[in-house]
Scaffold this motif. Structure first.
Motif, PDB file in Angstrom:
ATOM      1  N   VAL A   6      -6.251  -5.784   2.687  1.00 38.36           N
ATOM      2  CA  VAL A   6      -6.013  -5.392   1.299  1.00 38.36           C
ATOM      3  C   VAL A   6      -6.473  -3.947   1.110  1.00 38.36           C
ATOM      4  O   VAL A   6      -7.558  -3.565   1.525  1.00 38.36           O
ATOM      5  CB  VAL A   6      -6.759  -6.338   0.331  1.00 38.36           C
ATOM      6  N   GLU A  21      -1.532  -5.691  -1.127  1.00 43.36           N
ATOM      7  CA  GLU A  21      -2.250  -6.358  -2.215  1.00 43.36           C
ATOM      8  C   GLU A  21      -2.785  -7.719  -1.804  1.00 43.36           C
ATOM      9  O   GLU A  21      -3.777  -8.177  -2.333  1.00 43.36           O
ATOM     10  CB  GLU A  21      -1.346  -6.508  -3.436  1.00 43.36           C
ATOM     11  N   LYS A  22      -2.077  -8.384  -0.875  1.00 38.62           N
ATOM     12  CA  LYS A  22      -2.506  -9.713  -0.438  1.00 38.62           C
ATOM     13  C   LYS A  22      -2.074  -9.918   1.000  1.00 38.62           C
ATOM     14  O   LYS A  22      -0.988  -9.507   1.400  1.00 38.62           O
ATOM     15  CB  LYS A  22      -1.886 -10.785  -1.332  1.00 38.62           C
TER      16      LYS A  22
END
Length: 61
Positions: A6, A21-22
């Motif tokens: 991340v 982001e993930k």
């Protein structure tokens, strides 16, 4: 194969760039709004990229 974390900036699909982001088991979710020409691309803000299909450009350190 190094898996992105991340906050990493990655490059994928012929020059597209985004911020991770993930991290999922087989892929990452990437925010591509950091690109200067994002609005010209007519794409969604986020996309899913398989771990085999990207290169890490910058770490989040």
């Amino acid at each position: 194969m190094k898996i992105a974390e991340v906050g990493n900036i990655i490059e994928f699909k012929d020059g597209l760039k985004g911020v991770v982001e993930k991290v999922n088991e087989n892929s990452v979710i990437v925010d591509i709004t950091i690109m200067d020409n994002f609005h010209d691309l007519e794409m969604e803000e986020k996309t899913v990229v398989n771990h085999k299909r990207y290169k890490i450009l910058a770490n989040n350190e």
